[in-house]
Design an enzyme around this catalytic site. Structure first.
Site, PDB file in Angstrom:
ATOM      1  N   ASP A 135      29.857   4.680  29.164  1.00 18.80           N
ATOM      2  CA  ASP A 135      29.360   5.903  29.804  1.00 18.80           C
ATOM      3  C   ASP A 135      30.481   6.618  30.549  1.00 18.80           C
ATOM      4  OD1 ASP A 135      26.551   5.982  29.094  1.00 18.80           O
ATOM      5  OD2 ASP A 135      26.304   4.195  30.310  1.00 18.80           O
ATOM      6  N   GLU A 166      25.098  10.317  33.000  1.00 21.84           N
ATOM      7  CA  GLU A 166      25.991   9.244  32.536  1.00 21.84           C
ATOM      8  C   GLU A 166      26.456   8.387  33.711  1.00 21.84           C
ATOM      9  OE1 GLU A 166      26.197   8.555  29.544  1.00 21.84           O
ATOM     10  OE2 GLU A 166      26.021  10.365  28.338  1.00 21.84           O
ATOM     11  N   TYR A 173      23.874  -0.045  34.588  1.00 23.17           N
ATOM     12  CA  TYR A 173      24.440  -1.193  33.876  1.00 23.17           C
ATOM     13  C   TYR A 173      25.265  -2.074  34.811  1.00 23.17           C
ATOM     14  CZ  TYR A 173      23.014   0.927  29.450  1.00 23.17           C
ATOM     15  OH  TYR A 173      22.277   1.443  28.412  1.00 23.17           O
ATOM     16  N   GLU A 229      27.367   8.346  20.889  1.00 27.07           N
ATOM     17  CA  GLU A 229      26.065   8.211  21.551  1.00 27.07           C
ATOM     18  C   GLU A 229      24.931   7.916  20.573  1.00 27.07           C
ATOM     19  OE1 GLU A 229      25.842  10.468  25.470  1.00 27.07           O
ATOM     20  OE2 GLU A 229      26.699  11.986  24.129  1.00 27.07           O
ATOM     21  N   GLU A 263      20.140   9.293  25.995  1.00 27.15           N
ATOM     22  CA  GLU A 263      21.208   9.361  24.992  1.00 27.15           C
ATOM     23  C   GLU A 263      20.722  10.044  23.720  1.00 27.15           C
ATOM     24  OE1 GLU A 263      24.012   8.993  25.898  1.00 27.15           O
ATOM     25  OE2 GLU A 263      24.121   7.484  27.469  1.00 27.15           O
ATOM     26  N   HIS A 266      21.095  13.624  24.461  1.00 19.66           N
ATOM     27  CA  HIS A 266      22.513  14.004  24.423  1.00 19.66           C
ATOM     28  C   HIS A 266      23.001  14.137  22.977  1.00 19.66           C
ATOM     29  CE1 HIS A 266      22.989  11.902  28.616  1.00 19.66           C
ATOM     30  NE2 HIS A 266      22.276  13.009  28.663  1.00 19.66           N
TER      31      HIS A 266
END
Length: 386
Positions: A135, A166, A173, A229, A263, A266
Site C-alpha cells: 500500500d 491506502e 495490516y 491492485e 481496491e 481503485h
C-alpha cells in the site's frame, strides 16, 4: 598567462536556460536532474545527451497536449462545475466507503490465531507483510507520478482520497501484524518485508520500476498499477476469504472485505482513466503488462508462498489469478487471454470489480450516510400517507 578561451556560458546555454524556464510543470517532472539550468554542460558528450533528452521531452510534451487528462488545466484548483461526471461519481463512491482501522474488532482473533497450525500462521503473517508494504508503494506512485501528471480536478480528488485510504489499509495490516506477532524480531522482519523477503521484494521491485520509468507513458503505468491492485492483491485476498469460509479470524476477514472493496474501486478507477485516454497503449503492450503480472503473482502464491500451507489448491489458485486477469482485460476494453472459469465459488460475490453488488451491499454498514444520495433525497415534506 591569461587564457584565450571563451566562457562556457555561451549563447547555446542561454537558450537552454530559457527553454528550461519556459517548460511546463509536466515537462519538468520528466526532465532529468542533469538538465538543470544551473548545471554547466562542459563537454560534447553532455551536449549530445541534452539534445537527445530535449527531443524526447518535445515528443512527450506533444503527447501530453493531446491528452485532456494531462493537459495543463488552470481551473484545477476549483472543483465546480463538474466536467467529468463519471470520474466524480467514482470519487463520491470512494468517499462513501470511508472507514478507519479502529472500527475493526480484533478481540476474537488472538484465540483463533493460537489455534492455527504453524504453516497457517506462517502464510498469514507473510501475506500481511506483503500487504503492509504494498500500500505504501501504491501511494508512492500516486504522490510522485499520478497526482502530479493528471490535471483533471475530479481525478485529483479521487487520487487524494485514495492516498488516505491506502494509508488506512497499511495501518490496518500493520496493526494486524502487531496484534498477532508477539516476538519483536519477527515483527521487525515482517515490517521490513521488502528488504527481508525475496518473494515480496520481487513484486515490490516490479511496481517500483514502473514508478521510476520516465519513458513509460501514463497509459502504460495506469495499466501496470491496475495490475498491482487487481492482480497482485487478488490471490492474497482470496486466500484470506478462504479463512472466512472456514469461520476463522473474524477481524482479519472483515478488514479484508473492506480493503478488497476499496481496491476493487481503485482498480475500476484505473480502468475508467484508461478509457478517457486518447492515445492508449496497444493491445499487445497492455496484454504483455498483464501477463507479466500474472506470472509474478502465480509464482508468489504457488511457489514462494504456496497457498497449500492453508489447505488451498495451488492449481486452482493459478486459474483464479488468470480469471481475474481476464476480467481486468475486459474492463480495459480488450479480449480475454486465458478464458478460464472462476474456480472459487466463495469469491463470486467478492470480486475486485468495485461496480458489482459487493459495493452496494454496504459491507458492515460502512457506507457513509447520505454521501451517495442526491440532493432531492434530503428534502423534508409533510405529505406522507398514514
Amino acid at each position: 598567462m591569461s587564457s584565450t578561451r571563451s566562457p562556457l556560458k555561451t549563447k547555446n546555454e542561454n537558450t537552454i536556460s530559457t527553454k528550461m524556464n519556459n517548460m511546463s510543470f509536466v515537462d519538468k517532472e520528466n526532465t532529468p536532474p542533469s538538465l538543470s539550468s544551473t548545471r554547466i554542460l562542459a563537454s560534447k558528450t553532455a551536449r549530445k545527451i541534452f539534445d537527445e533528452s530535449e527531443g524526447q521531452s518535445k515528443a512527450k510534451k506533444g503527447a501530453v497536449e493531446e491528452e485532456p487528462l494531462l493537459k495543463e488545466n488552470p481551473h484545477r484548483f476549483v472543483i465546480f462545475p463538474i466536467q467529468y461526471h463519471d470520474i466524480w461519481q467514482m470519487y463520491k463512491k470512494a468517499e462513501a466507503s470511508f472507514w478507519t482501522a479502529e472500527e475493526v474488532d480484533l478481540s476474537k482473533d488472538l484465540q483463533h490465531w493460537d489455534s492455527l497450525k504453524d504453516e497457517e500462521r506462517y502464510f498469514i503473517s507473510h501475506v500481511l507483510a506483503f500487504f503492509a508494504a504494498s500500500d505504501g508503494i501504491v501511494n508512492e506512485n500516486l504522490v510522485e507520478r499520478f497526482t502530479q501528471e493528471v490535471q483533471v480536478t475530479e481525478a485529483r480528488c479521487f487520487y487524494g482520497f485514495q492516498i488516505a485510504m491506502e494509508n488506512i489499509h497499511s495501518e490496518m495490516y500493520s496493526l494486524l501484524i502487531d496484534t498477532y506477532i508477539k516476538d519483536s524480531k519477527e515483527r521487525e522482519f515482517l515490517f521490513n518485508a521488502i528488504e527481508t523477503m525475496p518473494c515480496v521484494k520481487k513484486k515490490a521491485d516490479w511496481a517500483l520500476n514502473w514508478i521510476g520509468d520516465k519513458n513509460a507513458r501514463y497509459g502504460e503505468r495506469v495499466v501496470a498499477f491496475a495490475a498491482v491492485e487487481g492482480i497482485f492483491f487478488s490471490g492474497s485476498f482470496a486466500s484470506i476469504f478462504w479463512l472466512k469460509k472456514r469461520g476463522l479470524m473474524p477481524g482479519l476477514t472483515f478488514s479484508n472485505e473492506l480493503i478488497s472493496r476499496d481496491e476493487g474501486l481503485h482498480c475500476d478507477f484505473a480502468c475508467l482513466m484508461f478509457k478517457h485516454l486518447i492515445n492508449k497503449p496497444s493491445e499487445e503492450t497492455v496484454k504483455k503488462i498483464i501477463m507479466n503480472a500474472v506470472e509474478i503473482e502465480q509464482e508468489f502464491l504457488t511457489d514462494a508462498l504456496p497457498v497449500k500451507l492453508i489447505g488451498m489448491n495451488c492449481d486452482l489458485m493459478k486459474q483464479y489469478i488468470e480469471f481475474v486477469a481476464d476480467r481486468l482485460l475486459l474492463e480495459l476494453g480488450f479480449d480475454k487471454v486465458y478464458r478460464v472459469e472462476n474456480p472459487f465459488d466463495f469469491m463470486e460475490n467478492i470480486s475486485l470489480e468495485g461496480k458489482t453488488n459487493f459495493f452496494e451491499k454496504r459491507v458492515g454498514e460502512y457506507q457513509r450516510m447520505g454521501v451517495m444520495s442526491g440532493t432531492t433525497d434530503n428534502t423534508f415534506t409533510l405529505d406522507a400517507d398514514f
